[in-house]
Design a protein around this motif. Structure first.
Motif, PDB file in Angstrom:
ATOM      1  N   PHE A   1       0.850  -1.216   0.105  1.00 37.46           N
ATOM      2  CA  PHE A   1      -0.159   0.042  -0.064  1.00 37.46           C
ATOM      3  C   PHE A   1       0.916   1.273   0.040  1.00 37.46           C
ATOM      4  N   GLN A   2       0.284   2.387  -0.429  1.00 32.27           N
ATOM      5  CA  GLN A   2       1.113   3.523  -0.397  1.00 32.27           C
ATOM      6  C   GLN A   2       0.118   4.743  -0.295  1.00 32.27           C
ATOM      7  N   GLY A   3       0.606   5.940   0.034  1.00 29.64           N
ATOM      8  CA  GLY A   3      -0.242   6.883   0.322  1.00 29.64           C
ATOM      9  C   GLY A   3       0.211   7.666   1.937  1.00 29.64           C
ATOM     10  N   ASN A   4      -0.678   8.398   2.268  1.00 24.28           N
ATOM     11  CA  ASN A   4      -0.455   9.021   3.627  1.00 24.28           C
ATOM     12  C   ASN A   4      -1.174   8.365   4.852  1.00 24.28           C
ATOM     13  N   PRO A   5      -0.556   7.459   5.723  1.00 19.24           N
ATOM     14  CA  PRO A   5      -1.147   6.895   6.683  1.00 19.24           C
ATOM     15  C   PRO A   5      -1.796   7.597   7.692  1.00 19.24           C
ATOM     16  N   TYR A   6      -1.573   9.144   7.587  1.00 18.81           N
ATOM     17  CA  TYR A   6      -1.999   9.967   8.551  1.00 18.81           C
ATOM     18  C   TYR A   6      -3.552  10.495   8.171  1.00 18.81           C
ATOM     19  N   LEU A   7      -3.962  10.087   7.072  1.00 14.68           N
ATOM     20  CA  LEU A   7      -5.039  10.421   6.454  1.00 14.68           C
ATOM     21  C   LEU A   7      -6.234   9.303   6.301  1.00 14.68           C
ATOM     22  N   ASN A   8      -7.523   9.711   6.868  1.00 15.60           N
ATOM     23  CA  ASN A   8      -8.546   8.726   6.651  1.00 15.60           C
ATOM     24  C   ASN A   8      -9.483   8.979   5.715  1.00 15.60           C
ATOM     25  N   ASP A   9      -8.916   9.017   4.524  1.00 17.43           N
ATOM     26  CA  ASP A   9      -9.618   9.391   3.318  1.00 17.43           C
ATOM     27  C   ASP A   9      -8.964   8.477   1.974  1.00 17.43           C
ATOM     28  N   SER A  10      -9.424   9.097   1.026  1.00 18.92           N
ATOM     29  CA  SER A  10      -9.012   8.274  -0.378  1.00 18.92           C
ATOM     30  C   SER A  10      -7.608   8.540  -0.456  1.00 18.92           C
ATOM     31  N   ASN A  11      -6.771   9.478   0.204  1.00 16.35           N
ATOM     32  CA  ASN A  11      -5.253   9.843  -0.164  1.00 16.35           C
ATOM     33  C   ASN A  11      -4.706   9.310   1.179  1.00 16.35           C
ATOM     34  N   GLY A  12      -5.234   8.336   1.986  1.00 15.79           N
ATOM     35  CA  GLY A  12      -4.743   7.379   2.792  1.00 15.79           C
ATOM     36  C   GLY A  12      -4.014   6.464   2.118  1.00 15.79           C
ATOM     37  N   CYS A  13      -3.446   5.343   2.921  1.00 17.31           N
ATOM     38  CA  CYS A  13      -3.008   4.131   2.419  1.00 17.31           C
ATOM     39  C   CYS A  13      -3.788   3.384   1.383  1.00 17.31           C
ATOM     40  N   SER A  14      -3.446   3.301   0.314  1.00 12.13           N
ATOM     41  CA  SER A  14      -4.283   2.797  -0.904  1.00 12.13           C
ATOM     42  C   SER A  14      -3.543   1.559  -1.490  1.00 12.13           C
ATOM     43  N   ASP A  15      -4.289   0.618  -2.082  1.00 17.12           N
ATOM     44  CA  ASP A  15      -3.476  -0.408  -2.718  1.00 17.12           C
ATOM     45  C   ASP A  15      -2.642  -0.090  -3.941  1.00 17.12           C
ATOM     46  N   ILE A  16      -1.506  -0.551  -3.883  1.00 19.22           N
ATOM     47  CA  ILE A  16      -0.470  -0.253  -5.125  1.00 19.22           C
ATOM     48  C   ILE A  16      -0.746  -1.342  -6.223  1.00 19.22           C
ATOM     49  N   ASN A  17      -0.939  -0.861  -7.428  1.00 20.07           N
ATOM     50  CA  ASN A  17      -1.306  -1.761  -8.457  1.00 20.07           C
ATOM     51  C   ASN A  17       0.103  -2.092  -9.270  1.00 20.07           C
ATOM     52  N   GLU A  18       0.414  -3.131  -8.782  1.00 25.18           N
ATOM     53  CA  GLU A  18       1.877  -3.585  -9.116  1.00 25.18           C
ATOM     54  C   GLU A  18       1.843  -4.052 -10.672  1.00 25.18           C
ATOM     55  N   CYS A  19       0.545  -4.460 -11.058  1.00 24.82           N
ATOM     56  CA  CYS A  19       0.480  -4.734 -12.639  1.00 24.82           C
ATOM     57  C   CYS A  19       0.738  -3.605 -13.345  1.00 24.82           C
ATOM     58  N   SER A  20       0.437  -2.287 -13.280  1.00 24.65           N
ATOM     59  CA  SER A  20       0.475  -1.215 -13.932  1.00 24.65           C
ATOM     60  C   SER A  20       1.905  -0.875 -14.220  1.00 24.65           C
ATOM     61  N   ALA A  21       2.903  -1.409 -13.392  1.00 24.59           N
ATOM     62  CA  ALA A  21       4.205  -0.891 -13.406  1.00 24.59           C
ATOM     63  C   ALA A  21       4.833  -1.366 -14.857  1.00 24.59           C
ATOM     64  N   ASP A  22       5.969  -0.434 -14.955  1.00 23.01           N
ATOM     65  CA  ASP A  22       6.543  -0.800 -16.259  1.00 23.01           C
ATOM     66  C   ASP A  22       8.117  -0.901 -16.068  1.00 23.01           C
ATOM     67  N   PRO A  23       8.633  -2.154 -16.079  1.00 19.77           N
ATOM     68  CA  PRO A  23       7.863  -3.275 -16.746  1.00 19.77           C
ATOM     69  C   PRO A  23       7.125  -4.087 -15.837  1.00 19.77           C
ATOM     70  N   SER A  24       6.216  -4.891 -16.041  1.00 22.05           N
ATOM     71  CA  SER A  24       4.995  -5.512 -15.096  1.00 22.05           C
ATOM     72  C   SER A  24       5.985  -6.669 -14.466  1.00 22.05           C
ATOM     73  N   PRO A  25       5.849  -6.974 -13.233  1.00 19.25           N
ATOM     74  CA  PRO A  25       6.143  -8.096 -12.603  1.00 19.25           C
ATOM     75  C   PRO A  25       6.027  -9.608 -13.146  1.00 19.25           C
ATOM     76  N   CYS A  26       5.126  -9.339 -13.822  1.00 18.59           N
ATOM     77  CA  CYS A  26       4.710 -10.871 -14.587  1.00 18.59           C
ATOM     78  C   CYS A  26       4.960 -10.685 -16.143  1.00 18.59           C
ATOM     79  N   VAL A  27       5.336 -12.077 -16.675  1.00 12.11           N
ATOM     80  CA  VAL A  27       5.543 -11.990 -18.160  1.00 12.11           C
ATOM     81  C   VAL A  27       4.369 -12.245 -18.907  1.00 12.11           C
TER      82      VAL A  27
END
Length: 742
Positions: A294-320
């Motif tokens: 997860f990434q974001g601001n852990p001190y905020l309790n809203d959409s800007n708090g800790c949200s899921d990291i979409n690893e699949c959107s990375a370039d390059p993808s961790p999967c072949v």
């Protein structure tokens, strides 16, 4: 020509498979919101100049910042706090870098010392910085060091507020050719560490030789800096001559509480889901971080708090090939015509075409081979298992007791969930007791001996079957059956749910949990069971291991005597038998220990120790003064008139002197060193039954003064137990005989 479509289909399939293997999946560029607004509270200023201001830092409104984290933004420059003295310039707040979370960079003045030797006026400027007005901040001791630059430079750092420490280093050089670029090793540059929990300092730099030995470096400088980012070179001598300030790293934390203290309170700062708390490593306080994935601001309790990291959107993808994003993680997979873990840094995805035909042929061959071998092995194992079960059945005395239920090993394995660790009720030196549930939902206790080649242990189990199969008494644990077709026989008992008497008397947090009335009743039930074993059974039985761990309690706290592995059937024409010493230290009859001859009076002595345990709440063996044996200590206290000192507090509170003296006098007779002076077990049972009936019909707490005085006066002329029996006989009907369930 008829086979051409089939060949074409196979050719196309091969091309598709090979193309699928050779063409990697094109990853989409990550969609990352790099705006500064995602770090600040909604409606709050998110930047000051080029500095991003993440919450709990904030500007202007108290809604925008946490306590002690106000940022003053003046003319595009960020400063810590507001008002006089709050002039520490903020360069950067490092929030989105995991290994630098909880740090920020500010500027501080550089101390200098110059002697130009050309008539110019010497310079001597010290530098100081004080964070005491900002308790949330400390100078980072693991990222900062004192740096001294110069060819005749003696720099020191000390606390400007308190004389708590002082340290420094000396840098010396005479020629520019000796200065090594990229290293701060003492030639032209030196470093010294700073302590933890540092909130203020003063820098001073001096010259020992007035820079007379170095014409190219007439000035010395001292400052705090991150040694890992320090790039010292010959040009540093002139670089610092034009600079007044240098960057220094600060640690910050939410103050005054640790994670454990702050968690659950109304001002706990880690409010974002998928966040966690860590204690500060530099002074008091704590920090918040986003969980793995997860990434974001852990001190905020809203959409800007800790949200899921979409690893699949990375370039390059961790999967072949195929990437599947999950909450806090991801997974990779391959198409049906490929195999592998799908990881780019793993085995990836490989085509199965090359091994398809080979694996098919090998697989079919192995299948038939394994099927034939398995069938032959199953027949062999079934025959051997039958022979082994028959061998164990004969070895374990299966033909001796055909009138009790014989369980199969499969039945007991299913009932105990294959002897699952969670089903263990208790463990001893010879075996383990498991809780089992039969198909009819009846709960049982399974005693499974440890695997051993000792024939004596096997004989002990067979002996317990022999003894318990002859006994049917409400205060003796009931033997339901046994399993004799295993290497060591297993016994099946009724399930007694409330644990051992030892647990209720000595267990953690259980001391004083039993009332005096319950203790007298339990001792009466145990005495009744032993009386039945000694006097009423078809063949008398001597238990030989009477102790509180062998007395179980059901849901009504009714006593059940158990563990007859050491018991012996005694013919009516024999008064005593000689054997190897069996029993437990602390409960062992001293006469039996000396002579090796046991009688029913040996059980009476052990029962006396149990009765003393119930009265005192103490263990039979403990380091008490110079005495290690409870029975000896109890007898000394009674004989010296100090009975109340050794009794448990609840027993003293709930009992009267007459009742306590009667119980103590009975215990003393049971503990007589000479077995002829001990009462028979049936006499003990009758006295305890009388005590039990008396406490039920005429509670001791309601005895009036005259009656109490009468009893006390009788105690002076006769034994307490005699007085009690006379009083009971005069106030209740004659006692009915002990009820024996057959």
């Amino acid at each position: 020509m008829a086979s051409w479509p089939a060949h074409l289909f196979l050719l196309l399939l091969c091309l598709v498979l090979l193309a699928g293997e050779a063409t990697p999946q094109t990853a989409q560029p990550p969609s990352v919101d790099d705006s500064a607004d995602r770090w600040a509270r909604p409606g709050c200023q998110a930047k000051c100049g080029n500095v991003i201001i993440p919450y709990p830092f904030g500007i202007d409104s108290e809604h925008c910042f946490g306590k002690g984290f106000e940022i003053n933004c003046t003319n595009g420059t960020a400063y810590l706090g507001r008002g006089p003295g709050h002039n520490i310039e903020v360069v950067d707040i490092l929030q989105d870098t995991p290994y630098l979370q909880g740090t920020l960079i500010v500027k501080h003045y550089i101390a200098r010392d110059c002697n130009y030797h050309n008539g110019s006026r010497p310079e001597h400027v010290s530098a100081r910085i004080n964070l005491t007005r900002h308790p949330n901040y400390k100078f980072s001791h693991d990222r900062n060091s004192l740096v001294v630059v110069g060819c005749d430079a003696l720099g020191s750092i000390s606390s400007d507020r308190e004389s708590t420490f002082a340290t420094g280093c000396w840098s010396y050089c005479t020629d520019a050719s000796f200065v090594a670029n990229g290293t701060c090793s003492g030639i032209g540059c030196c470093t010294a560490p700073i302590p933890m929990d540092l909130s203020d300092f003063r820098l001073i730099v001096n010259s020992i030789f007035n820079h007379s030995n170095s014409s190219f470096a007439p000035c010395s400088y001292a400052f705090l800096a991150d040694e890992r980012t320090l790039n010292f070179s010959l040009s540093s001598f002139t670089e610092y001559s034009t600079r007044e300030k240098a960057p220094v790293t600060l640690d910050w934390a939410i103050m005054n509480q640790t994670c454990e203290e702050a968690h659950g309170t109304g001002d706990f700062a880690c409010v974002s889901p998928n966040s966690y708390c860590v204690n500060s490593t530099n002074g008091p306080g704590y920090l918040c971080n986003c969980s793995q994935g997860f990434q974001g601001n852990p001190y905020l309790n809203d959409s800007n708090g800790c949200s899921d990291i979409n690893e699949c959107s990375a370039d390059p993808s961790p999967c072949v090939k195929r990437c599947h994003n999950r909450e806090g993680s991801y997974s990779c997979s391959c198409p049906w015509y490929m195999y592998g873990d799908g990881q780019r840094d793993g085995s990836g995805c490989r085509s199965i075409l090359r091994i398809l035909y080979l694996s098919l042929g090998v697989g079919l061959s192995l299948f038939f081979l394994i099927a034939i071998v398995s069938w032959l092995y199953w027949i062999y194992k079934k025959r051997k298992l039958g022979e082994l079960k028959q061998h164990f059945l004969e070895k374990n005395g299966g033909s001796l007791r055909p009138d009790i239920r014989l369980f199969s090993s499969e039945e007991l394995e299913a009932a105990s969930d294959n002897y699952n660790q969670s089903r263990i009720l208790g463990e001893g030196g010879t075996g383990t007791v498991y809780r089992g549930v039969l198909p009819d939902r009846n709960v049982i206790a399974i005693k499974k001996a440890k695997i051993s080649n000792d024939e004596a242990e096997v004989q002990q189990f067979i002996n317990e079957v022999e003894v318990l199969s002859r006994i049917n008494h409400r205060n003796v644990v009931k033997l339901l059956g046994c399993c004799l077709e295993t290497q060591v026989p297993m016994l099946v008992y009724e399930f007694v749910p409330n644990g051992t008497l030892a647990h209720h008397v000595h267990g953690e947090g259980r001391r004083g949990s039993l009332s005096l009335e319950a203790r007298i009743r339990i001792s009466s039930e145990v005495a009744g069971a032993l009386s039945y074993l000694h006097s009423a059974a078809s063949t008398p039985v001597i238990h030989r291991d009477v102790k509180t761990t062998n007395i179980l309690l059901d849901h009504n706290l009714t006593a059940k005597v158990s563990d007859f592995g050491a018991s012996r059937l005694v013919p009516l024409d024999q008064n005593g038998l000689v054997s190897l010493i069996r029993g437990t230290f602390g409960y062992l009859d001293p006469e039996y220990f000396q002579t090796g001859q046991f009688t029913d009076k040996s059980d009476v002595y052990s029962f006396g120790v149990v009765l003393v345990e119930l009265l005192t709440g103490k263990k039979p063996v403990a380091k008490m003064q110079a005495v290690k044996n409870l029975a000896t200590l109890f007898m000394e206290c009674v004989n010296s008139g100090r009975l109340v000192e050794i009794l448990e507090e609840r027993v003293v509170d709930e009992g009267t002197p007459e009742l306590l003296e009667a119980a103590a006098e009975l215990a003393m007779r049971c503990l007589s060193l000479n077995s002829y002076d001990r009462p028979l077990m049936r006499e003990v049972a009758m006295e305890l039954e009388a005590l039990t009936r008396w406490t039920r019909i005429h509670p001791w707490g309601n005895v009036n003064v005259e009656e109490g005085d009468s009893l006390l006066s009788k105690v002076g002329s006769s034994s307490p137990s005699t007085v009690l029996r006379d009083s009971v006989n005069s106030s209740i009907e004659p006692m009915a005989p002990l009820e024996i369930v057959r």
